[in-house]
Design a protein around this motif. Structure first.
Motif, PDB file in Angstrom:
ATOM      1  N   PRO A 102       0.718  -1.316   0.033  1.00  0.00           N
ATOM      2  CA  PRO A 102      -0.041  -0.065   0.111  1.00  0.00           C
ATOM      3  C   PRO A 102       0.904   1.380  -0.033  1.00  0.00           C
ATOM      4  N   GLY A 103       1.940   1.210   0.357  1.00  0.00           N
ATOM      5  CA  GLY A 103       2.758   2.512   0.571  1.00  0.00           C
ATOM      6  C   GLY A 103       3.675   2.552  -0.849  1.00  0.00           C
ATOM      7  N   VAL A 104       3.382   1.983  -1.883  1.00  0.00           N
ATOM      8  CA  VAL A 104       3.974   2.112  -2.935  1.00  0.00           C
ATOM      9  C   VAL A 104       3.241   2.586  -4.020  1.00  0.00           C
ATOM     10  N   THR A 105       3.728   3.656  -5.003  1.00  0.00           N
ATOM     11  CA  THR A 105       3.109   4.446  -6.226  1.00  0.00           C
ATOM     12  C   THR A 105       3.662   3.475  -7.304  1.00  0.00           C
ATOM     13  N   THR A 106       2.678   3.090  -7.999  1.00  0.00           N
ATOM     14  CA  THR A 106       2.760   2.209  -9.208  1.00  0.00           C
ATOM     15  C   THR A 106       2.374   2.881 -10.416  1.00  0.00           C
ATOM     16  N   LEU A 107       2.808   2.296 -11.531  1.00  0.00           N
ATOM     17  CA  LEU A 107       2.288   2.773 -12.787  1.00  0.00           C
ATOM     18  C   LEU A 107       0.830   2.795 -12.826  1.00  0.00           C
ATOM     19  N   SER A 108       0.077   1.921 -12.360  1.00  0.00           N
ATOM     20  CA  SER A 108      -1.458   2.027 -12.266  1.00  0.00           C
ATOM     21  C   SER A 108      -1.896   3.298 -11.348  1.00  0.00           C
ATOM     22  N   ASP A 109      -1.310   3.457 -10.142  1.00  0.00           N
ATOM     23  CA  ASP A 109      -1.538   4.459  -9.557  1.00  0.00           C
ATOM     24  C   ASP A 109      -1.689   5.768 -10.056  1.00  0.00           C
ATOM     25  N   ILE A 110      -0.390   6.062 -10.887  1.00  0.00           N
ATOM     26  CA  ILE A 110       0.054   7.363 -11.505  1.00  0.00           C
ATOM     27  C   ILE A 110      -1.119   7.410 -12.625  1.00  0.00           C
ATOM     28  N   LEU A 111      -1.308   6.311 -13.504  1.00  0.00           N
ATOM     29  CA  LEU A 111      -2.334   6.653 -14.690  1.00  0.00           C
ATOM     30  C   LEU A 111      -3.758   6.744 -13.767  1.00  0.00           C
ATOM     31  N   HIS A 112      -3.919   6.206 -13.064  1.00  0.00           N
ATOM     32  CA  HIS A 112      -5.411   6.187 -12.269  1.00  0.00           C
ATOM     33  C   HIS A 112      -5.450   7.949 -11.878  1.00  0.00           C
ATOM     34  N   ARG A 113      -4.681   8.392 -11.444  1.00  0.00           N
ATOM     35  CA  ARG A 113      -4.619  10.026 -11.087  1.00  0.00           C
ATOM     36  C   ARG A 113      -4.929  10.767 -12.301  1.00  0.00           C
ATOM     37  N   GLU A 114      -4.442  10.287 -13.574  1.00  0.00           N
ATOM     38  CA  GLU A 114      -4.518  11.066 -14.627  1.00  0.00           C
ATOM     39  C   GLU A 114      -5.889  10.804 -15.570  1.00  0.00           C
ATOM     40  N   GLY A 115      -6.569   9.904 -14.954  1.00  0.00           N
ATOM     41  CA  GLY A 115      -8.122   9.697 -15.457  1.00  0.00           C
ATOM     42  C   GLY A 115      -8.124   8.510 -16.277  1.00  0.00           C
ATOM     43  N   TYR A 116      -7.135   7.485 -16.417  1.00  0.00           N
ATOM     44  CA  TYR A 116      -7.240   6.538 -17.247  1.00  0.00           C
ATOM     45  C   TYR A 116      -8.150   5.374 -16.577  1.00  0.00           C
TER      46      TYR A 116
END
Length: 352
Positions: A102-116
């Motif tokens: 839970p403490g890791v920022t992944t590719l999908s976390d970043i893309l989720h924030r960008e509305g993907y």
């Protein structure tokens, strides 16, 4: 991590295909591989015609280091730039039921924030190895697997082969889902995971030819053909023009009997990678020493993002030409460090 990534005005879609156990050793010896026969001509040609980061001056691949040598470990390394360090009293594939890094920022976390909009598709049970937990907890909207395939009419309720359903059905499922996802008018990520080439001997489906002596070679050859056919289908879709396609092995094959009888002892084993429809070129593709972790920032660069400092996690953006940790420290030294206990990892990644 996320604030170090700048997205282009027009966001690109991403299709990311993890090919189970697909390593460059399956190329023929005269093409830098380990085996007599050229088992993967389609994948070889795709790598040659597109962006392939290589450990040699031809078609090659990346190293699978400690913490990335099984499927979910490879997924964490390629999409979060860190090894998966499982608590010492736990089996590799048992981690994740109580929360997945839970403490890791992944590719999908970043893309989720960008509305993907993000979906994952595999032919096995997504709960195995904590795969579903990993994706669901890090911003993925939908996980398609063997069980959803039964509900969605891809297979009958009592259908069950190999790990659930074979790759041919996974590709058919993808062709059903991708146009629906593209119609949402949002940038999307579609991650696919194949399984037919898993040890031992792979799964011989009804599309496989009997060209080679061993079942495993016939399965590997069939897997190469199926990816190429799927890509041909993708190229005909309206969304393809604005979509980056990344095809990677997850780790080297674990079929030890096959490796013992077909690979020379000192053969330098690397994992397959190919980036298709990349919006940016690179002069830094050949004679690189790099690992699964470098694919994290590299994937974002392949979506036309700017990665400040060209590093995320322990990964380096390969398009940039900046030295990877493998290149700076040496592969063996980096691997030694990755195996060591990390208090930082325990404190910051296992919990929020």
């Amino acid at each position: 991590t996320a604030d170090r990534v700048i997205f282009p005005e027009k966001k690109r879609n991403l299709i990311y295909i993890y090919l189970e156990s697909v390593e460059t050793g399956f190329f023929s010896q005269n093409r830098g591989g380990a085996v007599k026969h050229h088992l993967m001509p389609e994948l070889y040609d795709l790598a040659q015609e597109n962006v392939n980061f290589s450990h040699n001056d031809s078609v090659g691949g990346f190293y699978s280091l400690s913490g990335s040598q099984w499927t979910i470990g490879a997924m964490v390394a390629q999409s979060a730039g860190i090894p998966l360090k499982v608590p010492f009293d736990m089996d590799w594939n048992d981690y994740g039921t109580d929360g997945f890094l839970p403490g890791v920022t992944t590719l999908s976390d970043i893309l989720h924030r960008e509305g993907y909009y993000q979906a994952v598709l595999m032919g096995s049970d997504a709960d195995f190895g904590g795969q579903k937990q990993f994706y669901r907890e890090h911003g993925t909207d939908r996980v398609h697997d063997y069980y959803t395939a039964r509900k969605d009419g891809i297979i009958d309720k009592d259908y069950d082969v190999w790990w659930g359903m074979e790759d041919a059905k996974v590709y058919a499922y993808a062709k059903q889902e991708l146009p629906k996802i593209a119609a949402k008018n949002r940038p999307f990520v579609f991650t696919m995971v194949t399984i037919d080439t898993h040890e031992t001997d792979g799964y011989l489906c009804d599309r496989c030819e009997s060209k080679y002596k061993t079942q495993y070679e016939n399965v590997v050859a069939c897997a190469s053909k199926q990816v190429a056919q799927f890509l041909d289908w993708l190229k005909e879709q309206d969304f393809y023009e604005n979509t980056t396609v990344i095809i990677c092995g997850d780790h080297p094959t674990m079929d030890d009997n096959y490796v013992r009888s077909h690979f020379k002892k000192k053969y330098d084993r690397t994992v397959y990678n190919c980036i298709i429809n990349s919006p940016i070129p690179s002069e830094h593709t050949k004679n690189r020493i790099f690992s699964s972790m470098d694919l994290f920032p590299t994937t974002l660069a392949a979506l036309n993002c700017t990665v400040k400092g060209d590093r995320l996690g322990l990964g380096t953006n390969l398009f940039s030409g900046a030295p990877t940790l493998c290149e700076a420290l040496g592969k063996s030294e980096l691997n030694r460090e990755l195996k060591r206990y990390s208090e930082y990892y325990d404190k910051n990644f296992y919990e929020k």
